[in-house]
Design an enzyme around this catalytic site. Sequence first.
Site, mmCIF file in Angstrom:
data_model
loop_
_atom_site.group_PDB
_atom_site.id
_atom_site.type_symbol
_atom_site.label_atom_id
_atom_site.label_comp_id
_atom_site.label_asym_id
_atom_site.label_seq_id
_atom_site.Cartn_x
_atom_site.Cartn_y
_atom_site.Cartn_z
ATOM 1 N N CYS A 116 38.416 51.873 43.399
ATOM 2 C CA CYS A 116 39.550 51.586 44.063
ATOM 3 C C CYS A 116 40.432 50.692 43.716
ATOM 4 O O CYS A 116 40.082 50.073 42.723
ATOM 5 C CB CYS A 116 39.236 51.618 45.682
ATOM 6 N N HIS A 170 42.952 49.368 49.487
ATOM 7 C CA HIS A 170 42.035 48.524 50.417
ATOM 8 C C HIS A 170 42.237 47.071 50.240
ATOM 9 O O HIS A 170 42.733 46.502 49.249
ATOM 10 C CB HIS A 170 40.886 48.986 50.619
#
Length: 356
Positions: free
Chosen positions: A165, A157
């Site tokens: 992440c 992201h």
Amino acid sequence: MPVGSLSVRLNQLTARLGLFVLLGLASMLGGCASYDSADDRGSVPLSPAIVADMSKKGMTPADPIMIRIYKQESELEVWKRTHTGQYALLKTYPMCRWSGKLGPKMREGDRQAPEGFYSVTPAQLNPRSQYYLAFNLGYPNQLESALGYTGSALMVHGACTSAGCYAMTDTGVTEIYAIAREALKGGQESFQVQALPFRMTPANLAAHRRDPNLAFWRNLQEGVEYFNVTRRPPVVTACAGRYRFTDGPTPADALLDPLGPCPAVPGSVEVAEAVKQRQAAEDAEAAALAAAIPPAPNYVDGGMHRSFRDILRSAGPEKLAAYTSRKIPVSQPEAALADPYSGRPLAAAPSTTTAQ
């Protein structure tokens, strides 16, 4: 108007008003969780520069892609199929933040970013991510589920914050997302993501020779070598608690038990032998280098590409946050500055690396 008819009309009006109120509430709640319908960041076209680069390398926007992620080097590579049918490197992007340490993710909340082989379908793209744009890696995959690993919503992201992440910054993820979107629109059903601890060089393998994850990483290395030999993403299945790689699919693939025995490997004998020889040569070189390379240091909590670390060190976390996402704070900036590879030379990186 008769009393009965008046009562019916009032009930109908009340029902309509109730529906109107519910629709209004739904609209407001949707606005809290997402962005308004005019937001088109998920459909931003590819820049003329990246399209020109594709053309120069014999690619089109609709050609299939593959992605490689390297934790230690904090880099993400986009590979794309060319007119030859093989894949070539399109571009390398610096990663702003990842969390945890080198090694696979095993438990929900352990802050580990996943390592392994993943498949991303159109349904896994999120054009309304709170971190600008995102795609879900699909963790846990079939092998990880069989091994009892837990966790969810592990993404690539934007922004510069991570809790498991891979954060690429808003600008970086905009281009990566668009490249993936166009490949999927062009007919690719899913694209492969190879999430790796580091570039699989003999020097890195030597540096991490004492790590308890070494056997797992050598299994990942096998998949890397399949791609290096064929220049096409390998077919990935699982058996005997490990990944199994072949250069083409077989009808028996769907019947494999991730924890059951591995049958004989189908496919090209020449490719399998070339992979084995490459691994043997790299293992021999790693063993020769071991005496001269000290064991790798440990991470405090994840890493950051040196281009972003320079900004963090000189300008501070607020300026870096403003540069990378305009509003999302940088996660654990002290740990990012403590990245043990901040002063170590990275493996040779392609010249297409640019700060995004």
